[in-house]
Design an enzyme around this catalytic site. Sequence first.
Site, mmCIF file in Angstrom:
data_model
loop_
_atom_site.group_PDB
_atom_site.id
_atom_site.type_symbol
_atom_site.label_atom_id
_atom_site.label_comp_id
_atom_site.label_asym_id
_atom_site.label_seq_id
_atom_site.Cartn_x
_atom_site.Cartn_y
_atom_site.Cartn_z
ATOM 1 N N LEU A 147 5.489 1.931 22.516
ATOM 2 C CA LEU A 147 5.302 3.162 23.266
ATOM 3 C C LEU A 147 5.206 4.381 22.356
ATOM 4 O O LEU A 147 5.940 4.483 21.363
ATOM 5 C CB LEU A 147 6.521 3.325 24.198
ATOM 6 C CG LEU A 147 6.535 4.570 25.059
ATOM 7 C CD1 LEU A 147 5.985 4.219 26.413
ATOM 8 C CD2 LEU A 147 7.954 5.079 25.176
ATOM 9 N N HIS A 148 4.324 5.306 22.682
ATOM 10 C CA HIS A 148 4.212 6.567 21.945
ATOM 11 C C HIS A 148 3.615 7.641 22.853
ATOM 12 O O HIS A 148 2.705 7.385 23.618
ATOM 13 C CB HIS A 148 3.391 6.398 20.663
ATOM 14 C CG HIS A 148 2.064 5.736 20.863
ATOM 15 N ND1 HIS A 148 1.933 4.362 21.055
ATOM 16 C CD2 HIS A 148 0.815 6.237 20.896
ATOM 17 C CE1 HIS A 148 0.653 4.065 21.192
ATOM 18 N NE2 HIS A 148 -0.047 5.185 21.113
#
Length: 191
Positions: A147-148
Amino acid sequence: MPDDEVDVPALEAAGGLAGEPDGYERLWTPHRMAYIGGADKPTDDQPGPGCPFCRAPSLPDEDGLVVARGDVAYVVLNLYPYNSGHLLVCPYRHVSDFTDLTPAEVAEVTALTQQAIRVTRAVMAPQGFNLGMNQGEVAGAGIAAHLHQHVVPRWRGDSNFLPIVARSRALPELLADTRARLAAAWPVRGE
């Protein structure tokens, strides 16, 4: 004129090296081929050195392009930015889905996103931001396994014909210089 020299003005006046000039200036961005070819993309969904978001915080900040570190998340420059100052806020933990973040990770990703906006405004004076988190490959996540959150500064007129015609971006500053300016302006933790 020696045989090994080419009279470029004469060739251009005669129609160019390969036919008629088309009036376009060319901006060559060969570094983008690494991204197009899949460089730095993990070959699997496993945490570790194969994941660039697991690898970056294990490097010195300058080498990993890390701008700021928190307890459970960090801020890094995007290696293939949409615009100068394009930041990513990532949890240290290798997790792919926003709903799987711990309350501490949600709080720190949010706080670091807010701080990224504040610092980028102070350093680069953008007129707006795009914020986004792509969940899954079909939603546009280039690296779906970790995730980012994207924090992309925007300026009036920053999008021109290059992305449309040449599938290229013109960025006015080297990543190392952008990282140094943003890191220097980031508040010291605990202050």
